[in-house]
Design a protein around this motif. Sequence first.
Motif, short mmCIF file in Angstrom:
data_model
loop_
_atom_site.label_atom_id
_atom_site.label_comp_id
_atom_site.label_asym_id
_atom_site.label_seq_id
_atom_site.Cartn_x
_atom_site.Cartn_y
_atom_site.Cartn_z
N TYR A 72 1.16 -1.57 0.14
CA TYR A 72 -0.09 0.11 0.15
C TYR A 72 0.80 1.10 0.20
O TYR A 72 2.04 1.08 0.53
CB TYR A 72 -1.14 0.11 1.35
CG TYR A 72 -1.97 -0.90 1.16
CD1 TYR A 72 -2.84 -0.93 0.74
CD2 TYR A 72 -1.35 -2.43 1.93
CE1 TYR A 72 -3.99 -1.75 0.61
CE2 TYR A 72 -2.76 -3.36 1.94
CZ TYR A 72 -4.07 -3.50 1.37
OH TYR A 72 -5.05 -4.26 1.16
N ASP A 73 0.66 1.95 -0.03
CA ASP A 73 0.51 4.12 -0.73
C ASP A 73 -0.07 4.48 0.41
O ASP A 73 -0.90 4.79 0.25
CB ASP A 73 1.05 4.13 -1.83
CG ASP A 73 2.10 5.89 -1.67
OD1 ASP A 73 1.66 6.77 -0.69
OD2 ASP A 73 2.33 6.08 -2.85
N ILE A 74 0.73 4.36 1.95
CA ILE A 74 -0.03 4.95 3.07
C ILE A 74 0.56 6.47 3.26
O ILE A 74 1.58 6.56 3.60
CB ILE A 74 0.10 4.05 4.29
CG1 ILE A 74 -0.63 2.83 3.72
CG2 ILE A 74 -1.12 5.12 5.07
CD1 ILE A 74 -0.50 2.21 4.77
N ASP A 75 0.01 7.51 2.94
CA ASP A 75 0.34 9.29 3.07
C ASP A 75 1.63 9.12 2.30
O ASP A 75 3.08 9.63 3.08
CB ASP A 75 0.53 9.37 4.27
CG ASP A 75 -1.06 9.43 4.40
OD1 ASP A 75 -2.22 10.14 3.70
OD2 ASP A 75 -0.88 9.00 5.54
N GLY A 76 2.16 8.23 1.69
CA GLY A 76 3.93 8.53 0.29
C GLY A 76 4.49 7.53 0.85
O GLY A 76 6.06 7.52 0.43
N LYS A 77 4.50 6.59 2.30
CA LYS A 77 4.27 5.39 2.59
C LYS A 77 4.74 4.57 2.55
O LYS A 77 3.10 3.90 2.37
CB LYS A 77 5.02 5.90 4.35
CG LYS A 77 6.09 5.06 4.78
CD LYS A 77 5.33 5.38 6.35
CE LYS A 77 6.06 3.66 7.31
NZ LYS A 77 5.62 3.45 8.29
N GLU A 78 5.71 3.18 1.73
CA GLU A 78 5.31 2.13 1.42
C GLU A 78 4.88 1.35 2.31
O GLU A 78 5.64 0.93 3.41
CB GLU A 78 6.13 1.82 0.30
CG GLU A 78 6.28 2.29 -0.99
CD GLU A 78 7.12 1.48 -1.82
OE1 GLU A 78 8.40 0.71 -1.25
OE2 GLU A 78 7.91 2.06 -2.69
N VAL A 79 4.24 0.00 2.59
CA VAL A 79 3.85 -0.95 3.50
C VAL A 79 3.15 -1.76 3.02
O VAL A 79 2.20 -2.32 1.86
CB VAL A 79 2.59 -0.61 4.60
CG1 VAL A 79 2.27 -1.52 5.41
CG2 VAL A 79 2.31 1.12 5.00
N ILE A 80 4.84 -2.76 2.68
CA ILE A 80 4.71 -4.24 2.30
C ILE A 80 4.00 -4.98 2.68
O ILE A 80 3.60 -5.20 4.08
CB ILE A 80 6.23 -4.46 2.28
CG1 ILE A 80 7.09 -3.23 1.23
CG2 ILE A 80 6.05 -5.71 1.55
CD1 ILE A 80 7.90 -3.84 1.24
N THR A 81 2.99 -5.73 2.18
CA THR A 81 1.89 -6.89 3.07
C THR A 81 2.21 -8.00 2.55
O THR A 81 1.67 -9.25 3.37
CB THR A 81 0.47 -6.55 2.38
OG1 THR A 81 0.77 -6.10 0.72
CG2 THR A 81 -0.31 -5.37 2.44
#
Lengths: 213, 213
Positions: free
Chosen positions: A67-76
């Motif tokens: 996901y791109d959460i407010d410009g931060k990548e959160v890898i799932t």
Amino acid sequence: MSDNTSKFSKIKQFYFNLFPGLQEKNWSNFESKLAVREFRKHEKMLQPGEVCNAICFINKGIIRSYYDIDGKEVITNFYTEEASFCNYESFLSRKPSLFFADALEHTEVVQIDYDALQYIYTYLPDSERVGRLMAEQLYISLSGRVAALLLDSPEQRYQKFLKEKSSFIQRIPQYMIASYLGITPEALSRIRARISKRNNEEAAEEMQKNKAL
Amino acid sequence: MSDNTSKFSKIKQFYFNLFPGLQEKNWSNFESKLAVREFRKHEKMLQPGEVCNAICFINKGIIRSYYDIDGKEVITNFYTEEASFCNYESFLSRKPSLFFADALEHTEVVQIDYDALQYIYTYLPDSERVGRLMAEQLYISLSGRVAALLLDSPEQRYQKFLKEKSSFIQRIPQYMIASYLGITPEALSRIRARISKRNNEEAAEEMQKNKAL
């Protein structure tokens, strides 16, 4: 015989294991609906807003979803050889994806598109049962991941990750592993140092014991 | 005719909608495997360590599922009339539950146990297909909840909750709704105040417009 026959050998094996009653005739029909695709390193495979239209059986390479959460990548998740990548939520519901997927290495996949899968459900007896069991496995796996994020410590999550992904962990940068575990790269370094120290101490203890014998 | 016939009317309706080809004879066989159970308010229905052995179709009442994380309850869902409660991860994998479930009100359910479901898969044509579609729906719903926790603001999650659970939101204490949304009760109060203020302002604006006409 198509040029892709050798590229289909792994997925063919996979499906013949899954459906032991599969006939060559049905396989040929199914195979005619498959496509080989290649992705360059860093190439996007799926973006928010696109409907995921294929299950990608990975011949070689690594794919990550994030996901791109407010410009931060959160890898799932990470996916590699002889596993499949798919945004099943989007694929099954025919709704746009909420996350990205890209190739971490040069990646070759065999794609089964949505219509090809409907073909298999229509013409292969027992496929509905396999489809149910596969959907149930997906659910169990996602539930397990959610529970781990809620209940396990970061170190427990890292130990699980080492066990599950040991075959390709060396091919993933540390900061991406940290993102997958929901911690900072610094916290991951501390965990790795702690584990390494513990392992060294245990090895030293073992040596002392052996000397004493 | 069993004493429970009237208590089976809702679940019967549910299954006849699901399997339009269901025959009375098959239903009778299936029905003979169902059991009615009642739970007192606050009674535990499932605990960590127990394998979930039944799908509970709710005739009346509310059930909540929650983790105990270091002594703090983290609520994952609420279930009410004409929906089913089950820890599907445990039910499907036959592994112990990681979470609790209890009744928020006096609750009456009709239980379908694991063996009864296997019966339906074996003897009802098309049931595998329905089973696959149900497992896919479970997956889609869980994915959606995970994505919402990652991507939506607490206010967006609350607005979704209002929409999805509007029929029984009045029956759930505010602090439990806060727990489900992953926020503190104070943060939920602020969100509710903000929404209420916005609604009042919009209503006032609307009245001004109507006066001006």
